[in-house]
Design a protein around this motif. Structure first.
Motif, PDB file in Angstrom:
ATOM      1  N   ALA A 122       0.840  -1.207   0.000  1.00  0.00           N
ATOM      2  CA  ALA A 122       0.000   0.000   0.000  1.00  0.00           C
ATOM      3  C   ALA A 122       0.872   1.254   0.000  1.00  0.00           C
ATOM      4  O   ALA A 122       0.560   2.236  -0.693  1.00  0.00           O
ATOM      5  CB  ALA A 122      -0.926  -0.011   1.211  1.00  0.00           C
ATOM      6  N   ALA A 123       1.979   1.223   0.752  1.00  0.00           N
ATOM      7  CA  ALA A 123       2.889   2.370   0.774  1.00  0.00           C
ATOM      8  C   ALA A 123       3.537   2.575  -0.590  1.00  0.00           C
ATOM      9  O   ALA A 123       3.690   3.714  -1.047  1.00  0.00           O
ATOM     10  CB  ALA A 123       3.954   2.167   1.846  1.00  0.00           C
ATOM     11  N   GLU A 135       3.358  15.601  -2.287  1.00  0.00           N
ATOM     12  CA  GLU A 135       4.417  15.276  -1.324  1.00  0.00           C
ATOM     13  C   GLU A 135       4.053  13.988  -0.595  1.00  0.00           C
ATOM     14  O   GLU A 135       2.900  13.787  -0.213  1.00  0.00           O
ATOM     15  CB  GLU A 135       4.567  16.423  -0.322  1.00  0.00           C
ATOM     16  N   THR A 136       5.030  13.097  -0.406  1.00  0.00           N
ATOM     17  CA  THR A 136       4.827  11.856   0.337  1.00  0.00           C
ATOM     18  C   THR A 136       5.619  11.952   1.632  1.00  0.00           C
ATOM     19  O   THR A 136       6.763  12.401   1.627  1.00  0.00           O
ATOM     20  CB  THR A 136       5.321  10.645  -0.477  1.00  0.00           C
ATOM     21  N   SER A 137       5.017  11.510   2.737  1.00  0.00           N
ATOM     22  CA  SER A 137       5.701  11.594   4.031  1.00  0.00           C
ATOM     23  C   SER A 137       6.906  10.658   4.066  1.00  0.00           C
ATOM     24  O   SER A 137       6.969   9.647   3.357  1.00  0.00           O
ATOM     25  CB  SER A 137       4.736  11.250   5.159  1.00  0.00           C
ATOM     26  N   ALA A 138       7.854  11.011   4.925  1.00  0.00           N
ATOM     27  CA  ALA A 138       9.064  10.198   5.059  1.00  0.00           C
ATOM     28  C   ALA A 138       8.731   8.802   5.589  1.00  0.00           C
ATOM     29  O   ALA A 138       9.369   7.814   5.220  1.00  0.00           O
ATOM     30  CB  ALA A 138      10.053  10.895   5.988  1.00  0.00           C
ATOM     31  N   THR A 139       7.717   8.719   6.448  1.00  0.00           N
ATOM     32  CA  THR A 139       7.318   7.423   7.003  1.00  0.00           C
ATOM     33  C   THR A 139       6.835   6.484   5.904  1.00  0.00           C
ATOM     34  O   THR A 139       7.224   5.313   5.855  1.00  0.00           O
ATOM     35  CB  THR A 139       6.203   7.607   8.048  1.00  0.00           C
ATOM     36  N   VAL A 140       6.004   7.004   5.024  1.00  0.00           N
ATOM     37  CA  VAL A 140       5.473   6.179   3.929  1.00  0.00           C
ATOM     38  C   VAL A 140       6.602   5.791   2.982  1.00  0.00           C
ATOM     39  O   VAL A 140       6.672   4.647   2.521  1.00  0.00           O
ATOM     40  CB  VAL A 140       4.338   6.917   3.176  1.00  0.00           C
ATOM     41  N   LYS A 141       7.511   6.723   2.722  1.00  0.00           N
ATOM     42  CA  LYS A 141       8.640   6.416   1.834  1.00  0.00           C
ATOM     43  C   LYS A 141       9.522   5.322   2.424  1.00  0.00           C
ATOM     44  O   LYS A 141       9.969   4.426   1.716  1.00  0.00           O
ATOM     45  CB  LYS A 141       9.478   7.667   1.580  1.00  0.00           C
ATOM     46  N   LEU A 169       8.617   3.023   4.595  1.00  0.00           N
ATOM     47  CA  LEU A 169       7.862   1.765   4.561  1.00  0.00           C
ATOM     48  C   LEU A 169       7.865   1.173   3.158  1.00  0.00           C
ATOM     49  O   LEU A 169       8.043  -0.034   2.982  1.00  0.00           O
ATOM     50  CB  LEU A 169       6.417   1.999   5.046  1.00  0.00           C
ATOM     51  N   ALA A 170       7.721   2.039   2.153  1.00  0.00           N
ATOM     52  CA  ALA A 170       7.726   1.566   0.762  1.00  0.00           C
ATOM     53  C   ALA A 170       9.087   1.007   0.365  1.00  0.00           C
ATOM     54  O   ALA A 170       9.181   0.140  -0.507  1.00  0.00           O
ATOM     55  CB  ALA A 170       7.335   2.708  -0.169  1.00  0.00           C
TER      56      ALA A 170
END
Length: 98
Positions: A25-26, A39-45, A47-48
């Motif tokens: 999903a990330a 913009e994508t958060s650092a947390t999601v990046k 996790l991805a």
């Protein structure tokens, strides 16, 4: 705010499935955000960027021999079946005998 778990933390296969789903999903969110120029958060990046854990099937048991051995030793200790080794045997095995 407390989060509601949708998995049993003691069930390894459920946790791995949940982690795989969250990673995928990330990755999808990162791709969509890039396409839509958001913009994508650092947390999601981060996790991805994780490596997907292996798929665990009900009839297919994957394990790490060392972690299995440690788990068995811990179960023995909890059950009061701790195996002790005499000091002279340890010295002999380590080559510390004079």
């Amino acid at each position: 705010m407390a989060t509601i778990r949708r998995y049993d933390p003691s069930n390894k296969s459920q946790m791995i499935r949940t982690l795989r789903r969250e990673i995928m999903a990330a990755r999808l969110k990162v791709a969509l955000d890039k396409e839509l120029k958001r913009e994508t958060s650092a947390t999601v990046k981060s996790l991805a960027g994780m490596i997907l854990p292996p798929v665990v099937r009900q009839n297919c048991y994957t394990s790490d021999a060392q972690s299995d051995f440690i788990a068995l030793k811990a179960a023995d200790i909890r059950a009061g079946r701790r195996r002790t080794i005499p000091a002279d045997e340890v010295r002999r095995d380590l080559g510390l005998e004079d």
